[in-house]
Design a protein around this motif. Structure first.
Motif, PDB file in Angstrom:
ATOM      1  N   MET A   1      40.104  30.997  49.123  1.00  0.00           N
ATOM      2  CA  MET A   1      39.646  31.920  48.110  1.00  0.00           C
ATOM      3  C   MET A   1      39.491  33.309  48.708  1.00  0.00           C
ATOM      4  O   MET A   1      39.151  33.457  49.877  1.00  0.00           O
ATOM      5  N   PRO A   2      39.730  34.368  47.943  1.00  0.00           N
ATOM      6  CA  PRO A   2      39.621  35.701  48.486  1.00  0.00           C
ATOM      7  C   PRO A   2      38.196  36.062  48.763  1.00  0.00           C
ATOM      8  O   PRO A   2      37.263  35.595  48.133  1.00  0.00           O
ATOM      9  N   GLY A   3      38.028  36.968  49.680  1.00  0.00           N
ATOM     10  CA  GLY A   3      36.691  37.406  49.991  1.00  0.00           C
ATOM     11  C   GLY A   3      36.027  36.518  51.001  1.00  0.00           C
ATOM     12  O   GLY A   3      36.403  35.402  51.263  1.00  0.00           O
ATOM     13  N   SER A   4      34.986  37.032  51.606  1.00  0.00           N
ATOM     14  CA  SER A   4      34.245  36.246  52.570  1.00  0.00           C
ATOM     15  C   SER A   4      33.363  35.276  51.846  1.00  0.00           C
ATOM     16  O   SER A   4      33.107  35.368  50.668  1.00  0.00           O
ATOM     17  N   ALA A   5      32.849  34.317  52.564  1.00  0.00           N
ATOM     18  CA  ALA A   5      32.009  33.295  51.957  1.00  0.00           C
ATOM     19  C   ALA A   5      30.759  33.130  52.774  1.00  0.00           C
ATOM     20  O   ALA A   5      30.747  33.276  53.987  1.00  0.00           O
ATOM     21  N   THR A   6      29.698  32.826  52.091  1.00  0.00           N
ATOM     22  CA  THR A   6      28.433  32.558  52.757  1.00  0.00           C
ATOM     23  C   THR A   6      27.924  31.228  52.288  1.00  0.00           C
ATOM     24  O   THR A   6      28.176  30.804  51.173  1.00  0.00           O
TER      25      THR A   6
ATOM     26  N   PRO B   1      46.432  34.343  46.624  1.00  0.00           N
ATOM     27  CA  PRO B   1      47.498  35.290  46.979  1.00  0.00           C
ATOM     28  C   PRO B   1      48.881  34.903  46.479  1.00  0.00           C
ATOM     29  O   PRO B   1      49.751  35.775  46.360  1.00  0.00           O
ATOM     30  N   VAL B   2      49.122  33.621  46.203  1.00  0.00           N
ATOM     31  CA  VAL B   2      50.459  33.210  45.775  1.00  0.00           C
ATOM     32  C   VAL B   2      50.597  33.141  44.259  1.00  0.00           C
ATOM     33  O   VAL B   2      51.684  32.856  43.755  1.00  0.00           O
ATOM     34  N   LEU B   3      49.525  33.413  43.512  1.00  0.00           N
ATOM     35  CA  LEU B   3      49.617  33.367  42.054  1.00  0.00           C
ATOM     36  C   LEU B   3      50.677  34.317  41.496  1.00  0.00           C
ATOM     37  O   LEU B   3      51.404  33.953  40.560  1.00  0.00           O
TER      38      LEU B   3
ATOM     39  N   VAL C   1      53.321  40.970  38.114  1.00  0.00           N
ATOM     40  CA  VAL C   1      53.235  42.324  38.663  1.00  0.00           C
ATOM     41  C   VAL C   1      51.790  42.815  38.670  1.00  0.00           C
ATOM     42  O   VAL C   1      51.315  43.406  39.650  1.00  0.00           O
ATOM     43  N   VAL C   2      51.063  42.557  37.583  1.00  0.00           N
ATOM     44  CA  VAL C   2      49.662  42.988  37.507  1.00  0.00           C
ATOM     45  C   VAL C   2      48.826  42.292  38.577  1.00  0.00           C
ATOM     46  O   VAL C   2      47.997  42.924  39.257  1.00  0.00           O
TER      47      VAL C   2
ATOM     48  N   ARG D   1      46.771  43.835  45.909  1.00  0.00           N
ATOM     49  CA  ARG D   1      46.938  44.896  46.908  1.00  0.00           C
ATOM     50  C   ARG D   1      45.783  45.881  46.855  1.00  0.00           C
ATOM     51  O   ARG D   1      45.318  46.361  47.890  1.00  0.00           O
ATOM     52  N   ARG D   2      45.305  46.197  45.635  1.00  0.00           N
ATOM     53  CA  ARG D   2      44.147  47.096  45.526  1.00  0.00           C
ATOM     54  C   ARG D   2      42.912  46.464  46.139  1.00  0.00           C
ATOM     55  O   ARG D   2      42.112  47.135  46.795  1.00  0.00           O
ATOM     56  N   SER D   3      42.754  45.153  45.948  1.00  0.00           N
ATOM     57  CA  SER D   3      41.602  44.457  46.512  1.00  0.00           C
ATOM     58  C   SER D   3      41.629  44.495  48.027  1.00  0.00           C
ATOM     59  O   SER D   3      40.605  44.717  48.679  1.00  0.00           O
TER      60      SER D   3
END
Length: 428
Positions: free
Chosen positions: A1-6, A300-302, A404-405, A411-413
């Motif tokens: 999953m994107p982002g760090s995890a706690t 990332p592969v979506l 594309v969206v 990429r913005r993230s």
């Protein structure tokens, strides 16, 4: 999953503290997969006997419009009621609701064996949809409770594989049983009476608190001093549910429309239609297998997955013969086999234990809502574009736009993410 995890606060068994090998583990997984297939059974089992049901109730006013609802209304009930099932799951417990719903599934599913009115049968089908909402929500939630990380992803992919394979099997069984009379296939709903006691005995009660990671966007509230009330991650889940609603339309286009697309090419032999549909179904299973063996996160592969689906739709749009149409369908279904577990994994990664039932219910509502509107959307597109193939092409173009969206958003993230600083050394 994107982002760090706690890690989540609290104590209790980690999701993978349950044994992941041996007979008990295999039975647990088998029961969850079998339960997940029950709504599929309800969706396709009686499809082959719909003409016989229509003939039986030919004297009933509006039978031509009402009889198809016998097949589709459980999916609508599931879509509408899944969020409420999720709330009940979080409040009453997953296992208890699953066992009760599995028993009631048999009661309501076999009711048409004795009902004599079309209206009564429709009411029983609505109630089947209610139990399906509870069963599907509970089974998916329990997978999220019992397992985490790559193992959870594998079992979510296995759900897709089992659903795709069982759809073909149930269609064949329904057709074979229907040869003995239109009521006979309804006996198969009684199989849930075998599953219910096994679920009561073999499925452990999940721990109420877990030690699994939660996404960074959901971790802020949990990391507070504890004075603020934890809120449901609506924003994090909303995008996933919107993608799932659209993804369900992408997922169901080939199973729903393949026969009509072949008919437009002049193919009327049921054997060829069956083989083409089976090839597409096998491709969905192949995509799910690829998902289960991947090593990278699903998010990332979506964009690539939606792009593959778009390419498949594009080939189907341009197809001038059966072979090319089947090739396009196979390409599309490889993508959809990866798409469904990717979206479900994305949703699961944004939910803590206390929210998992409600979140799963919302995800299922989005998915089955997309399933229900899929043929309606394609009918509207066909009216605007002039042909079903052109409608599929437009859906492919929409899939490409979504790809594309998602790529741009990803990429913005990444660009907005702060650099990771070296962790300070700690003593002792």
């Amino acid at each position: 999953m994107p982002g760090s995890a706690t890690p989540t606060a609290g104590t209790g068994r980690a999701p993978d503290a349950l044994p992941v090998s041996g007979p008990a583990h295999l039975l647990r997984v088998a029961l969850l997969m079998a339960g997940s297939c029950l709504p599929i059974l309800g969706a396709v089992l009686i499809s082959p006997v719909l003409p016989k049901i229509e003939d039986h109730f030919a004297s009933v006013a509006g039978a031509e419009a009402l009889v198809p609802l016998v097949l589709t209304i459980p999916a609508l009930s599931l879509a509408v009621l899944a969020p409420f099932a999720g709330l009940i799951v979080d409040r009453l417990g997953r296992k208890r609701l699953l066992v009760v719903a599995t028993v009631l599934y048999a009661v309501f599913g076999t009711a048409p064996l004795w009902l004599e009115s079309l209206g009564g049968i429709l009411v029983s089908r609505v109630l089947v949809g209610v139990t399906e909402a509870a069963i599907m929500t509970c089974c998916t939630t329990l997978i999220g409770d019992y397992y985490s990380g790559p193992r959870r992803d594998r079992y979510l992919a296995l759900q897709t594989m089992c659903a795709s394979a069982s759809a073909t099997a149930f269609f064949v069984l329904g057709g074979a049983a229907g040869s003995a009379g239109w009521r006979v296939p309804f006996w198969m709903y009684a199989v849930s009476l075998v599953l219910a006691p096994l679920m009561a005995v073999a499925l452990p009660r999940p721990a109420r608190r877990t030690a699994e990671p939660v996404p960074a966007e959901a971790a802020g509230a949990a990391a507070d001093a504890g004075t603020a009330k934890r809120s449901f991650p609506w924003r994090a889940l909303a995008t996933t549910c919107a993608l799932t609603f659209f993804g369900a339309m992408v997922f169901y286009t080939v199973p729903v429309e393949m026969a009509f697309l072949l008919d437009d090419l002049g193919v009327e032999e049921t054997g060829i239609i069956g083989l083409a549909t089976a090839a597409a179904s096998a491709a969905t299973v192949a995509g799910a297998i690829v998902f289960s063996r991947r090593r990278s996160p699903a998010d990332p592969v979506l964009p690539l997955v939606f792009a593959v689906c778009a390419v498949g739709f594009g080939i189907m749009f341009l197809a001038g013969n059966t072979l090319v149409l089947v090739i396009g369908a196979v390409v599309n279904c490889v993508g959809t086999g990866f798409l469904l577990p990717s979206l479900l994994t994305r949703a699961m990664g944004r939910l803590d234990f206390a929210d998992r039932g409600r979140g799963t219910g919302l995800w299922l509502a989005a998915f089955f809502g997309g399933e229900f509107v899929c043929p309606l959307v394609l009918i509207a597109l066909e009216g605007a574009a002039g042909s079903l193939a052109a409608a599929v092409g437009l859906l492919g173009a929409a899939s490409a736009v979504v790809a594309v969206v998602l790529l741009a958003a990803g990429r913005r993230s990444v660009a907005a993410a702060p650099p990771v600083a070296d962790a300070p050394a700690t003593a002792g």
